[in-house]
Design a protein around this motif. Sequence first.
Motif, PDB file in Angstrom:
ATOM      1  N   SER A 220      46.196  33.801  38.787  1.00  0.00           N
ATOM      2  CA  SER A 220      46.978  34.628  39.705  1.00  0.00           C
ATOM      3  C   SER A 220      48.442  34.252  39.599  1.00  0.00           C
ATOM      4  O   SER A 220      49.208  34.426  40.541  1.00  0.00           O
ATOM      5  CB  SER A 220      46.480  34.442  41.144  1.00  0.00           C
TER       6      SER A 220
ATOM      7  N   CYS B   4      36.664  38.310  45.008  1.00  0.00           N
ATOM      8  CA  CYS B   4      36.471  37.105  45.832  1.00  0.00           C
ATOM      9  C   CYS B   4      35.044  37.044  46.369  1.00  0.00           C
ATOM     10  O   CYS B   4      34.415  35.977  46.390  1.00  0.00           O
ATOM     11  CB  CYS B   4      37.465  37.093  46.997  1.00  0.00           C
TER      12      CYS B   4
ATOM     13  N   CYS C 180      40.628  31.264  47.901  1.00  0.00           N
ATOM     14  CA  CYS C 180      41.896  31.116  48.634  1.00  0.00           C
ATOM     15  C   CYS C 180      43.036  31.825  47.912  1.00  0.00           C
ATOM     16  O   CYS C 180      43.853  32.522  48.544  1.00  0.00           O
ATOM     17  CB  CYS C 180      42.234  29.632  48.811  1.00  0.00           C
ATOM     18  N   VAL C 181      43.089  31.661  46.587  1.00  0.00           N
ATOM     19  CA  VAL C 181      44.132  32.339  45.814  1.00  0.00           C
ATOM     20  C   VAL C 181      43.971  33.850  45.904  1.00  0.00           C
ATOM     21  O   VAL C 181      44.949  34.595  46.035  1.00  0.00           O
ATOM     22  CB  VAL C 181      44.104  31.886  44.341  1.00  0.00           C
TER      23      VAL C 181
ATOM     24  N   ILE D 208      42.688  35.550  48.392  1.00  0.00           N
ATOM     25  CA  ILE D 208      43.114  35.982  49.726  1.00  0.00           C
ATOM     26  C   ILE D 208      44.638  36.034  49.815  1.00  0.00           C
ATOM     27  O   ILE D 208      45.221  36.987  50.347  1.00  0.00           O
ATOM     28  CB  ILE D 208      42.547  35.038  50.804  1.00  0.00           C
ATOM     29  N   VAL D 209      45.287  35.001  49.272  1.00  0.00           N
ATOM     30  CA  VAL D 209      46.758  34.992  49.250  1.00  0.00           C
ATOM     31  C   VAL D 209      47.289  36.180  48.446  1.00  0.00           C
ATOM     32  O   VAL D 209      48.272  36.828  48.842  1.00  0.00           O
ATOM     33  CB  VAL D 209      47.280  33.673  48.656  1.00  0.00           C
ATOM     34  N   ALA D 210      46.616  36.490  47.336  1.00  0.00           N
ATOM     35  CA  ALA D 210      47.033  37.621  46.504  1.00  0.00           C
ATOM     36  C   ALA D 210      46.967  38.925  47.282  1.00  0.00           C
ATOM     37  O   ALA D 210      47.884  39.756  47.225  1.00  0.00           O
ATOM     38  CB  ALA D 210      46.157  37.698  45.257  1.00  0.00           C
TER      39      ALA D 210
ATOM     40  N   ILE E 204      47.109  39.322  50.559  1.00  0.00           N
ATOM     41  CA  ILE E 204      48.155  39.317  51.590  1.00  0.00           C
ATOM     42  C   ILE E 204      49.513  39.663  51.003  1.00  0.00           C
ATOM     43  O   ILE E 204      50.267  40.469  51.558  1.00  0.00           O
ATOM     44  CB  ILE E 204      48.180  37.944  52.310  1.00  0.00           C
ATOM     45  N   LYS E 205      49.823  39.059  49.841  1.00  0.00           N
ATOM     46  CA  LYS E 205      51.123  39.302  49.226  1.00  0.00           C
ATOM     47  C   LYS E 205      51.256  40.748  48.744  1.00  0.00           C
ATOM     48  O   LYS E 205      52.306  41.366  48.846  1.00  0.00           O
ATOM     49  CB  LYS E 205      51.350  38.338  48.061  1.00  0.00           C
TER      50      LYS E 205
END
Length: 251
Positions: free
Chosen positions: A25, A112, A239-240, A242-244, A246-247
């Motif tokens: 990512s 995910c 986790c990565v 989920i962050v992706a 959100i961003k």
Amino acid sequence: MTIWEAVAVFAAGIAAGAINAVVGSGSLVTFPALVAVGIDPVVANVSNNIGLVPGSFTGAYGYRAELTGQRERLLRLGPASAIGSLIGGILLLFLDPSVFKVVVPVLIGLSCVLVVVQPKLSGWLSARREEADPHGGVVLWLGVLGAGIYGGYFGAAQGVLLIGLLGSFLTEPLQRVNAAKNVLALIVNGTAAVLFILIAHVDWWAVLAVAVGATVGGFIGGTFGRRIPAPVLRGIIVCVGIVAIIKLVYG
């Protein structure tokens, strides 16, 4: 690009190379960095893709031990990644970017979920196949093709998507799945890079800064990422992802 902007992009390249080797990512680090220094988003996306290719290579090389015995599988799946990447690259250059804006977070979210349920799903699929295809069969080939289209278009979190697909259809430990993911991501990035060099506008200073950083980061991630236990790696991947999401949705 000033010297300090180049240093910032170089540092982002290191982080992206390491992340790509372990999860996939890294574009979520380098792409915003390039846009932040004033590069047009499409040019930034193109330049970022080209710049990350050396890091993809060093990341795949770091996992060479886990690639043992996977040559035939990668020879089968590699063309799907290459064809998909060409389609995705053409879409990037000629399609309205808003088309994928809604679809991309959904794809990452699905990947995910696949990563989380992969152990049970893989066992369930194997138990219901008379003869388990060691290379995932047609369905996985088509899935890798779809991941290649996404990777050629943007690529952020394509590694999460690939791990979800490969882990669900292959009866392999997660680290071997991750090694195969690195090679397929390299094919996607390399194919798109050739296309972009031939027909797109490229910021070569941006490419240089990202490439040098990603090469270092890919070596670091490929060397140490393969030592991470499977449950921990699975948690990092989610986790990565989920962050992706959100961003991409709120960034």
